[in-house]
Design a protein around this motif. Structure first.
Motif, PDB file in Angstrom:
ATOM      1  N   ALA A 314      52.823  36.946  39.440  1.00 11.73           N
ATOM      2  CA  ALA A 314      52.827  35.526  39.814  1.00 11.73           C
ATOM      3  C   ALA A 314      51.553  35.158  40.559  1.00 11.73           C
ATOM      4  N   VAL A 315      51.082  36.042  41.425  1.00 16.64           N
ATOM      5  CA  VAL A 315      49.840  35.796  42.158  1.00 16.64           C
ATOM      6  C   VAL A 315      48.668  35.735  41.193  1.00 16.64           C
ATOM      7  N   VAL A 316      48.601  36.692  40.258  1.00 13.63           N
ATOM      8  CA  VAL A 316      47.507  36.715  39.285  1.00 13.63           C
ATOM      9  C   VAL A 316      47.516  35.434  38.458  1.00 13.63           C
ATOM     10  N   THR A 317      48.688  35.013  38.017  1.00 13.29           N
ATOM     11  CA  THR A 317      48.779  33.789  37.213  1.00 13.29           C
ATOM     12  C   THR A 317      48.297  32.574  37.994  1.00 13.29           C
ATOM     13  N   ALA A 318      48.689  32.473  39.268  1.00 21.69           N
ATOM     14  CA  ALA A 318      48.260  31.340  40.089  1.00 21.69           C
ATOM     15  C   ALA A 318      46.745  31.329  40.256  1.00 21.69           C
ATOM     16  N   GLU A 319      46.173  32.502  40.485  1.00 18.60           N
ATOM     17  CA  GLU A 319      44.726  32.583  40.661  1.00 18.60           C
ATOM     18  C   GLU A 319      43.992  32.229  39.370  1.00 18.60           C
ATOM     19  N   LEU A 320      44.468  32.753  38.242  1.00 18.87           N
ATOM     20  CA  LEU A 320      43.832  32.451  36.963  1.00 18.87           C
ATOM     21  C   LEU A 320      43.943  30.967  36.636  1.00 18.87           C
ATOM     22  N   ARG A 321      45.120  30.403  36.867  1.00 22.98           N
ATOM     23  CA  ARG A 321      45.315  28.993  36.535  1.00 22.98           C
ATOM     24  C   ARG A 321      44.438  28.101  37.390  1.00 22.98           C
ATOM     25  N   ARG A 386      40.722  42.859  32.484  1.00 19.80           N
ATOM     26  CA  ARG A 386      40.445  43.104  33.894  1.00 19.80           C
ATOM     27  C   ARG A 386      40.932  41.929  34.742  1.00 19.80           C
ATOM     28  N   VAL A 387      41.644  42.252  35.798  1.00 17.39           N
ATOM     29  CA  VAL A 387      42.104  41.226  36.730  1.00 17.39           C
ATOM     30  C   VAL A 387      40.968  40.923  37.708  1.00 17.39           C
ATOM     31  N   PRO A 388      40.592  39.652  37.856  1.00 18.47           N
ATOM     32  CA  PRO A 388      39.490  39.318  38.765  1.00 18.47           C
ATOM     33  C   PRO A 388      39.788  39.729  40.198  1.00 18.47           C
ATOM     34  N   ASP A 389      38.730  39.973  40.949  1.00 18.57           N
ATOM     35  CA  ASP A 389      38.844  40.239  42.376  1.00 18.57           C
ATOM     36  C   ASP A 389      38.953  38.893  43.080  1.00 18.57           C
ATOM     37  N   PHE A 390      40.141  38.583  43.590  1.00 19.71           N
ATOM     38  CA  PHE A 390      40.366  37.263  44.164  1.00 19.71           C
ATOM     39  C   PHE A 390      39.942  37.166  45.622  1.00 19.71           C
ATOM     40  N   VAL A 391      39.553  38.264  46.219  1.00 17.00           N
ATOM     41  CA  VAL A 391      39.015  38.238  47.577  1.00 17.00           C
ATOM     42  C   VAL A 391      37.531  38.526  47.468  1.00 17.00           C
ATOM     43  N   TRP A 392      36.711  37.514  47.731  1.00 15.57           N
ATOM     44  CA  TRP A 392      35.285  37.658  47.526  1.00 15.57           C
ATOM     45  C   TRP A 392      34.543  37.133  48.745  1.00 15.57           C
ATOM     46  N   ALA A 393      33.257  37.381  48.761  1.00 16.02           N
ATOM     47  CA  ALA A 393      32.471  37.036  49.944  1.00 16.02           C
ATOM     48  C   ALA A 393      31.071  36.626  49.527  1.00 16.02           C
ATOM     49  N   VAL A 394      30.322  36.078  50.470  1.00 16.05           N
ATOM     50  CA  VAL A 394      28.936  35.711  50.242  1.00 16.05           C
ATOM     51  C   VAL A 394      28.113  36.241  51.408  1.00 16.05           C
ATOM     52  N   GLY A 395      26.920  36.749  51.114  1.00 22.79           N
ATOM     53  CA  GLY A 395      26.081  37.283  52.180  1.00 22.79           C
ATOM     54  C   GLY A 395      24.758  37.778  51.634  1.00 22.79           C
ATOM     55  N   ALA A 396      24.019  38.492  52.467  1.00 21.31           N
ATOM     56  CA  ALA A 396      22.661  38.897  52.124  1.00 21.31           C
ATOM     57  C   ALA A 396      22.608  40.112  51.211  1.00 21.31           C
ATOM     58  N   ALA A 397      23.589  40.988  51.306  1.00 19.65           N
ATOM     59  CA  ALA A 397      23.594  42.198  50.497  1.00 19.65           C
ATOM     60  C   ALA A 397      25.014  42.706  50.416  1.00 19.65           C
TER      61      ALA A 397
END
Length: 409
Positions: A314-321, A386-397
């Motif tokens: 259910a979590v994967v479906t919500a994220e994909l949708r 492949r299931v996407p990584d739904f926890v992501w970040a932004v930064g310098a490296a």
């Protein structure tokens, strides 16, 4: 929608719609004068907007996600800045609702039920590596917690009672709920984006700011479908902008008396070419609303599935949708905001009309969480499973250690 939800939504709308109308009447003046909507946020707080998802027994309206999304779209049509201001609060309410029963949950249900608001401070724009935080929480000599550092994209925090911040604790990402009104906290309105200018998406500085033990948690304690919730709020903003585009275009076309000699009718409101474009804008509005409600239903299903064998699916479906809708609306709504000018003359681009705000705001909202990376991950899911990584970040490296803190504005 159940009869109970219909009744709850109808009651919330009856209470809030007069306020939404009043808010809408001042939107252009606020944007043109860069007047932060402190009064409007306080009016929404007083009207219970921040409690719409809380259970009735805790002072809320008990709206489910589809009903709540309907209200978010209506508010966004009045002023697109305001739902985004509440974005961090909306997610934190869900964190509390999905928490296990206990003293901490009861404490926060009481705080939220009393109308307290939560802002967001998860992102940094400095040189910190991806997945790390330069902002840190540490112990003072007396054992109490202190927070030191600087956050940007702190949407809603300048209006809030609490700031929900991701911070570093000995190399691990944790969250700290920091009271805004204290000596060690400064929040600035230095957001200089060309759109969504009144969201308070600026800098928060913490200098020996205090935080209670109970309000420091592992980031992993957050509910698993949080990315979909954050994205759903932005999608609701886009749907509201689409509704405002349709509304303002129809108003301008109806009132226009000057015509072109090479036009197709003696009245703009009867010109078939103009009416075709208005019809296209209407289709975008309807499509945006439908996509938002579809995502909201999947988010509700994810919430209902927690603790069951189907929870992960259910979590994967919500994220994909939510990613599907983001990709589509990122294209449709800014294009509609530009297309509206094809129905009008050069007078429509005068600054007094403020019709350019729809494109600027839609384009700014669409720039959050870049859709191109979501599209690639969706393609990878379809082709390779492949299931996407739904926890992501932004930064310098790329960080080597530590839990990533999602970048949200």
């Amino acid at each position: 929608m159940t009869d109970t939800q219909k009744d709850r939504l109808a009651a919330a709308r009856e209470r809030l719609r007069p306020l939404f109308t009043e808010i809408g009447e001042g939107t252009v003046a606020r944007e043109q004068g860069r007047i932060l909507p402190f009064a409007e946020v306080e009016a929404l707080r007083a009207a219970g907007f921040g409690r719409l998802r809380l259970p009735v027994e805790h002072g809320g309206d008990g709206l489910d996600w589809p009903s709540f999304a309907e209200v978010l779209i209506e508010l966004a049509a009045a002023d697109s800045n305001l739902p985004q201001i509440f974005r961090g609060h909306i997610a934190y309410v869900e964190h509390v609702l999905t928490a296990p029963p206990g003293a901490w949950r009861d404490l926060w249900l009481d705080r939220l039920g009393a109308g307290e608001l939560v802002g967001n401070a998860w992102s940094e724009n400095g040189a910190a590596a991806v997945g790390t935080n330069a902002t840190r929480v540490s112990r003072r000599s007396d054992g109490s917690w202190r927070v030191d550092g600087r956050k940007f994209y702190t949407t809603g925090s300048i209006f809030a009672d609490w700031i929900d911040a991701t911070v570093d604790l000995d190399g691990t990402t944790v969250t700290a709920l920091i009271r805004r009104e204290q000596r060690g906290v400064t929040v600035s309105d230095d957001w200089d984006g060309f759109g969504q200018p009144l969201t308070g998406t600026g800098t928060a500085v913490f200098d020996d700011a205090s935080v209670d033990d109970v309000d420091v948690e592992p980031f992993t304690a957050r509910f698993p479908f949080q990315t979909a919730v954050y994205q759903l709020t932005l999608l609701s903003v886009l749907a509201g902008i689409a509704a405002a585009i349709e509304r303002d275009t129809a108003t301008q076309v109806r009132s226009r008396t000057r015509v072109y000699s090479h036009g197709s009718a003696d009245r703009v409101a009867d010109d078939p070419q103009v009416l075709q474009i208005v019809g296209e804008l209407t289709a975008v509005r309807a499509t945006a609303r439908a996509l938002v409600l579809d995502v909201a239903r999947e988010v509700q299903h994810a919430a209902d599935s927690l603790g069951t064998p189907s929870a992960q699916d259910a979590v994967v479906t919500a994220e994909l949708r939510s990613a599907h809708a983001q990709i589509v609306l990122t294209d449709l709504v800014p294009r509609a905001a530009s297309r509206l000018f094809d129905t009008l003359g050069a007078s429509a681009v005068r600054s007094g009309t403020a019709l350019d705000r729809h494109w600027r705001n839609a384009r700014t909202v669409s720039s959050h969480n870049p859709w191109i990376f979501k599209a690639r991950q969706l393609g990878d899911h379809v082709v390779n499973g492949r299931v996407p990584d739904f926890v992501w970040a932004v930064g310098a490296a790329k960080a080597q250690e530590g839990a990533p803190a999602p970048a949200t504005a």
